[in-house]
Design a protein around this motif. Sequence first.
Motif, PDB file in Angstrom:
ATOM      1  N   TRP A 202     -10.607  -3.064   6.023  1.00  0.00           N
ATOM      2  CA  TRP A 202      -9.854  -2.656   4.962  1.00  0.00           C
ATOM      3  C   TRP A 202      -9.568  -1.223   4.948  1.00  0.00           C
ATOM      4  O   TRP A 202      -8.400  -0.661   4.764  1.00  0.00           O
ATOM      5  CB  TRP A 202     -10.415  -3.155   3.668  1.00  0.00           C
ATOM      6  N   THR A 203     -10.309  -0.351   5.175  1.00  0.00           N
ATOM      7  CA  THR A 203     -10.130   1.025   5.438  1.00  0.00           C
ATOM      8  C   THR A 203      -9.295   1.521   6.111  1.00  0.00           C
ATOM      9  O   THR A 203      -8.373   2.219   6.054  1.00  0.00           O
ATOM     10  CB  THR A 203     -11.885   1.860   5.372  1.00  0.00           C
TER      11      THR A 203
ATOM     12  N   VAL B 196      -7.765   3.415  -3.178  1.00  0.00           N
ATOM     13  CA  VAL B 196      -7.255   2.051  -2.989  1.00  0.00           C
ATOM     14  C   VAL B 196      -8.140   0.931  -2.505  1.00  0.00           C
ATOM     15  O   VAL B 196      -8.035  -0.068  -3.135  1.00  0.00           O
ATOM     16  CB  VAL B 196      -6.084   2.171  -1.982  1.00  0.00           C
ATOM     17  N   VAL B 197      -9.056   1.319  -1.557  1.00  0.00           N
ATOM     18  CA  VAL B 197      -9.923   0.438  -1.021  1.00  0.00           C
ATOM     19  C   VAL B 197     -10.991   0.349  -2.242  1.00  0.00           C
ATOM     20  O   VAL B 197     -11.439  -1.019  -2.224  1.00  0.00           O
ATOM     21  CB  VAL B 197     -10.675   1.075   0.209  1.00  0.00           C
TER      22      VAL B 197
ATOM     23  N   PHE C 279       0.777  -1.248  -0.091  1.00  0.00           N
ATOM     24  CA  PHE C 279       0.073   0.017   0.080  1.00  0.00           C
ATOM     25  C   PHE C 279       0.962   1.234  -0.007  1.00  0.00           C
ATOM     26  O   PHE C 279       0.469   2.287  -0.919  1.00  0.00           O
ATOM     27  CB  PHE C 279      -1.038  -0.039   1.117  1.00  0.00           C
TER      28      PHE C 279
ATOM     29  N   ARG D 123      -9.568  -2.199  -4.634  1.00  0.00           N
ATOM     30  CA  ARG D 123      -9.522  -3.480  -3.787  1.00  0.00           C
ATOM     31  C   ARG D 123     -10.808  -4.390  -3.926  1.00  0.00           C
ATOM     32  O   ARG D 123     -10.811  -5.389  -4.193  1.00  0.00           O
ATOM     33  CB  ARG D 123      -9.007  -3.233  -2.488  1.00  0.00           C
TER      34      ARG D 123
ATOM     35  N   ALA E  61      -4.286  -5.102  -7.244  1.00  0.00           N
ATOM     36  CA  ALA E  61      -4.928  -5.007  -5.769  1.00  0.00           C
ATOM     37  C   ALA E  61      -5.942  -6.174  -5.678  1.00  0.00           C
ATOM     38  O   ALA E  61      -6.009  -6.806  -4.402  1.00  0.00           O
ATOM     39  CB  ALA E  61      -5.726  -3.622  -5.613  1.00  0.00           C
TER      40      ALA E  61
ATOM     41  N   VAL F 182      -5.609   0.440   5.038  1.00  0.00           N
ATOM     42  CA  VAL F 182      -5.277   1.110   4.287  1.00  0.00           C
ATOM     43  C   VAL F 182      -4.853   2.478   4.771  1.00  0.00           C
ATOM     44  O   VAL F 182      -3.751   3.116   4.394  1.00  0.00           O
ATOM     45  CB  VAL F 182      -5.966   1.334   2.841  1.00  0.00           C
TER      46      VAL F 182
ATOM     47  N   THR G 251      -5.412  -9.136  -2.802  1.00  0.00           N
ATOM     48  CA  THR G 251      -6.562  -9.177  -1.758  1.00  0.00           C
ATOM     49  C   THR G 251      -6.766 -10.706  -1.719  1.00  0.00           C
ATOM     50  O   THR G 251      -7.121 -11.308  -0.695  1.00  0.00           O
ATOM     51  CB  THR G 251      -7.655  -8.270  -2.030  1.00  0.00           C
TER      52      THR G 251
ATOM     53  N   PRO H 183      -6.114   6.525  -0.020  1.00  0.00           N
ATOM     54  CA  PRO H 183      -6.803   5.337   0.683  1.00  0.00           C
ATOM     55  C   PRO H 183      -8.157   5.041   0.228  1.00  0.00           C
ATOM     56  O   PRO H 183      -8.416   3.947  -0.054  1.00  0.00           O
ATOM     57  CB  PRO H 183      -7.041   5.655   2.312  1.00  0.00           C
TER      58      PRO H 183
END
Length: 309
Positions: free
Chosen positions: A89-90, A40-41, A29, A44, A223, A93, A227, A37
């Motif tokens: 997850w949040t 990214v999430v 990350f 993901r 990602a 990250v 994951t 973030p």
Amino acid sequence: MTGRPAARLSGAAYAVGAYVLWGFLPLYFVLLEPTGPWEVVAWRILLSLAFYLMLIPIVGGGARLRAVLASRRLVAWTGVAGLLIFVNWTVFVLAALTGHVIEMSLGYFINPIVTVLLGVFVLRERLRRLQWTAVGLAGLATLVIVVGYGAVPWLAFAVAFSFGFYSLVKRHIGPAVDVTSGLVMESLWLAPVAIAQLVVVAMTTGLTIVSAGTGHGVLLALAGVVTAAPLMLFAAGARRVPLTVLGIAQFVTPTMQLVIGVWVLDEPMPPERWAGFAIVWVALIVFTVDSVMARRRVLTPTVSLTRQE
């Protein structure tokens, strides 16, 4: 008999592989900067959903997924699980991208203790003496960190409790939802949220998957695999080894995260944090010893009966 030790050995390898990959996740990350973030999430969620959907026909899971979709109760519970893993997850990250990897590792260290407490207050389970000792030591460690560091480790608590409740929901659903179907349903629930996040990011700062260069775009596109891969390894390992092995192996992840935070990312680690972590480690040793002893007590009568027969 020869197949069982081989299966356990491969299962342990799968489980350790999953925990090692999770341990390296903070570095992945960090490499995704300048992606924020929320982007990214979102990627993901969507990319892992695409991976799971491609996996369904390969593993022959179409019938099992349809069975889950036919049950309103199971659909609703997978939605709850999706919400909890979204929070996890949040926070994960956010911690990685804001210099709080050490605090995040604390969350995963205390997660087994949180799981035990949830068993007491939600499932009305009774704790053994050593389990209460481990809980007390974890509470003392938190107090030491709060007093010495001058701040409540909210990210650690968020990580520990979100994953603890997630595990509780997965346990409640039980074998009615297989691993792949559960992951597909959780991702489906979160897909609208992920799309909304990407729209907001595109309208404000812009999507880095297209603006930060081809190499960065490819890295971000991984990602989904990043994951899904450890989850698949974990599922394969969980079917082959006892829970005590998984319980001991899970400490690989936060240990790696702590090492990465201190010696790779150069996050601050004042003496009070070391003291708090030391107490946590003592709590985990007590917890692990109790788990191993409890399992031996359960297995011993079975072994004795087998010998008598």
